[in-house]
Design an enzyme around this catalytic site. Structure first.
Site, short mmCIF file in Angstrom:
data_model
loop_
_atom_site.label_atom_id
_atom_site.label_comp_id
_atom_site.label_asym_id
_atom_site.label_seq_id
_atom_site.Cartn_x
_atom_site.Cartn_y
_atom_site.Cartn_z
N ARG A 159 0.98 -1.21 -0.09
CA ARG A 159 -0.17 -0.06 0.18
C ARG A 159 0.90 1.16 -0.11
O ARG A 159 1.49 1.77 1.18
CB ARG A 159 -0.89 0.04 1.24
CG ARG A 159 -1.71 1.42 1.20
CD ARG A 159 -2.97 1.18 2.09
NE ARG A 159 -2.62 0.91 3.59
CZ ARG A 159 -3.68 1.12 4.53
NH1 ARG A 159 -5.05 1.28 4.32
NH2 ARG A 159 -3.18 0.83 5.76
N ASP A 212 -3.68 3.10 13.63
CA ASP A 212 -2.98 3.83 12.71
C ASP A 212 -3.57 4.91 12.57
O ASP A 212 -4.19 5.52 13.24
CB ASP A 212 -2.82 2.75 11.40
CG ASP A 212 -4.22 2.86 10.77
OD1 ASP A 212 -5.38 3.37 11.17
OD2 ASP A 212 -4.32 1.78 9.90
#
EC number: 2.3.3.9
Length: 542
Positions: free
Chosen positions: A172, A456
């Site tokens: 990602r 996150d």
């Protein structure tokens, strides 16, 4: 591929004496020439699309509504098209583990027993230059099977299992909004997405093909099918540049913005030769709802984040539409995150939390998802059991077309269908989690254990966005207190004092607590709402 001309890219703001280890192995002349060409060709269009985001947000502010696009109805109505068949390495995705690309996580994720590892340069990774370069080094070392790690604290050593047991890597890159200031062309920074994609693709595309896999990607924070079209153009160019077959790249798009939820089919269509699926990302999706409808009035005020489960009516509309869309077009539907960190010291609390994870994964498998995310290796067998019970020996359940699903435009933004209200404790939790996450991020950590969950950047985004929304809306909590900027400042000051008492003066001084406190208040209280908190935060990183 012909020999490249010397790269015009400049490496800036990097002390030569403190450059990350093995930087020269990653920033080769050939790799930099490739990234420079990506920048020349595609950054102007990236810039146009970022401006388009602003224009669309202004329109949402004016109308407080969204709808499926009339100009792309022909794509949705055409029953004939499908995405390309999944390559063997991505056909079975029943459990995916996520995490940053540091050396220990690289080994643990590949060894975890998950089918896929989302190797994250985005929300789970603070984009320090050391992390950007180190992550690329670690992935190459893993593919070359020359990676190991010894924990300096415990002395425990980590090494890879036999190759056949390793997870397939899906990288990602950073979102379109973030630039990489350390690589510039004529004083203009290269988009972080092009840096992460370009360096990884250039160094590993052929290496991965030799291993029987390929360059696979997760595309974050996509807001429209036009952004997906840009990625497709990049893939076409990149494959030609290094001389590999078109369709070798495969991309899974995170449907983690409210605008993308209205363009799922169009996104798959734009990427149809390179698409492998869509994913439902909960926290960023909620953050996107708040960001886009923050001035839409009471009906768009979200309750505490933990009260917004995937069974909330508007979230269920989103996930069921995602499964329906993916299977209609032959793509994988990947479910959301289980962020719980197992706690072996408290078996009773551990089992209660694991039961919630099982129920969540059972629901996803029962709804037709082909796989789901976990944040910790101990959750891999839990999620796998849920999908094994439904899939058996099948790699996926794309034959479940979910033709029973009918979702209207209004269903996706029916936030007021949820019978819950913001609470005072929810405000306290948002301040506490936001402060603690931002402090760790400023020290270079993107995946952080906070109060039993792996958090996150999306966590910090929803935390500060809810604070902003509740203050702006003048929410009155159950204890009679009203959400005000002064209340938030008081709670933030109390949290800072509590942290100092908890960890001691020395550890407090060694951290970035005051910076985190100040930044949280800025992005949570400024009238001019920052599109992403990582933009001002990045200016504070090395």
């Amino acid at each position: 591929m012909s020999a490249p001309a010397p790269s015009p890219l400049a490496i800036v703001d990097v002390d030569p004496g403190k450059a990350p280890a093995r930087q020269d192995e990653i920033l080769t002349e050939a790799a930099l020439a490739f990234v420079a060409e990506l920048h020349r060709r595609f950054t102007p269009r990236r810039d146009e699309l970022l401006a388009r985001r602003d224009a669309r947000r202004a329109e949402i502010a004016r109308t407080s509504s969204l709808d499926f696009l009339p100009e792309t109805a022909h794509v949705r109505d055409d029953e004939s098209w499908r995405v390309a068949p999944a390559p063997a390495a991505l056909d079975d995705r029943r459990v995916e583990i996520t995490g940053p690309t540091d050396r220990k996580m690289t080994i643990n994720a590949l060894n975890s027993g998950a089918k896929v590892w989302l190797a994250d340069f985005e929300d789970a990774s603070a984009p320090t230059w050391a992390n950007v370069i180190g992550g690329q080094v670690n992935l190459i070392d893993a593919y070359e099977r020359r990676i190991d790690f010894t924990d300096p604290g415990s002395g425990k050593s980590y090494a890879l299992k036999p190759a056949g047991e390793l997870a397939t890597v899906v990288v990602r890159p950073r979102g379109w909004h973030l630039d990489e200031r350390h690589l510039q062309l004529d004083g203009t920074p290269v988009p972080g997405a092009l840096v992460d994609f370009g360096l990884y693709f250039f160094h590993n595309a052929q290496r991965l093909l030799d291993l029987g896999k390929g360059p696979y990607f997760y595309l974050p924070k996509t807001e429209s099918h036009l952004e997906a079209r840009l990625w497709n153009e990049i893939f076409v160019f990149a494959q030609d540049y290094v001389g590999i077959a078109q369709g070798t790249v495969r991309a899974t798009v995170l449907i983690e913005t409210i605008t993308a939820a209205y363009e799922m089919e169009e996104i798959l269509y734009e990427l149809r030769d390179h698409a492998s699926g869509l994913n439902a990302g909960r926290w960023d999706y909620l953050f996107s709802i708040v960001k886009n409808f923050r001035d839409g009035g009471e009906k768009f005020v979200l309750p505490d984040r933990n009260a917004v489960t995937m069974t909330a009516p508007f979230m269920r509309a989103y996930t069921e539409l995602l499964v329906r869309t993916c299977h209609k077009r032959g793509a994988h539907a990947i479910g959301g995150m289980a962020a719980f960190i197992p706690n072996r010291r408290d078996p009773e609390a551990n089992e209660t939390a694991l039961a919630k994870v099982r129920a969540d994964k059972d629901r996803e498998a029962g709804d037709g998802f082909d796989g789901s995310w976990v944040a910790h290796p101990d959750l891999v067998p839990v999620a796998r059991a849920s999908f094994d019970a439904v899939l058996g020996d099948r790699p996926h359940q794309k034959d479940r077309l979910r033709e029973d699903v009918a979702v209207s435009a209004a269903d996706l933004i029916a936030v007021d269908s949820l019978d819950a209200r913001p609470t005072y404790q929810g405000l306290v939790d948002a301040v506490r989690v936001g402060t603690r996450y931002i402090e760790a991020w400023l020290r270079g950590l993107g995946a952080v254990a906070i109060f039993g969950l792996m958090e996150d950047a999306a966590t910090a985004e929803i935390s500060r966005s809810q604070i902003w929304q509740w203050v702006d809306a003048g929410v009155v909590f159950e204890n009679g207190e009203k959400a005000t900027a002064d209340l938030v400042r008081r709670i933030a000051d109390e949290e800072l004092a509590a942290v100092r008492a908890e960890i001691g003066d020395e550890a407090f001084a060694a951290g970035t607590w005051q910076q985190a406190h100040d930044l949280l208040l800025k992005v949570a209280l400024d009238t001019d709402y920052a599109a992403f908190l990582t933009l001002p935060a990045y200016e504070l990183l090395d």
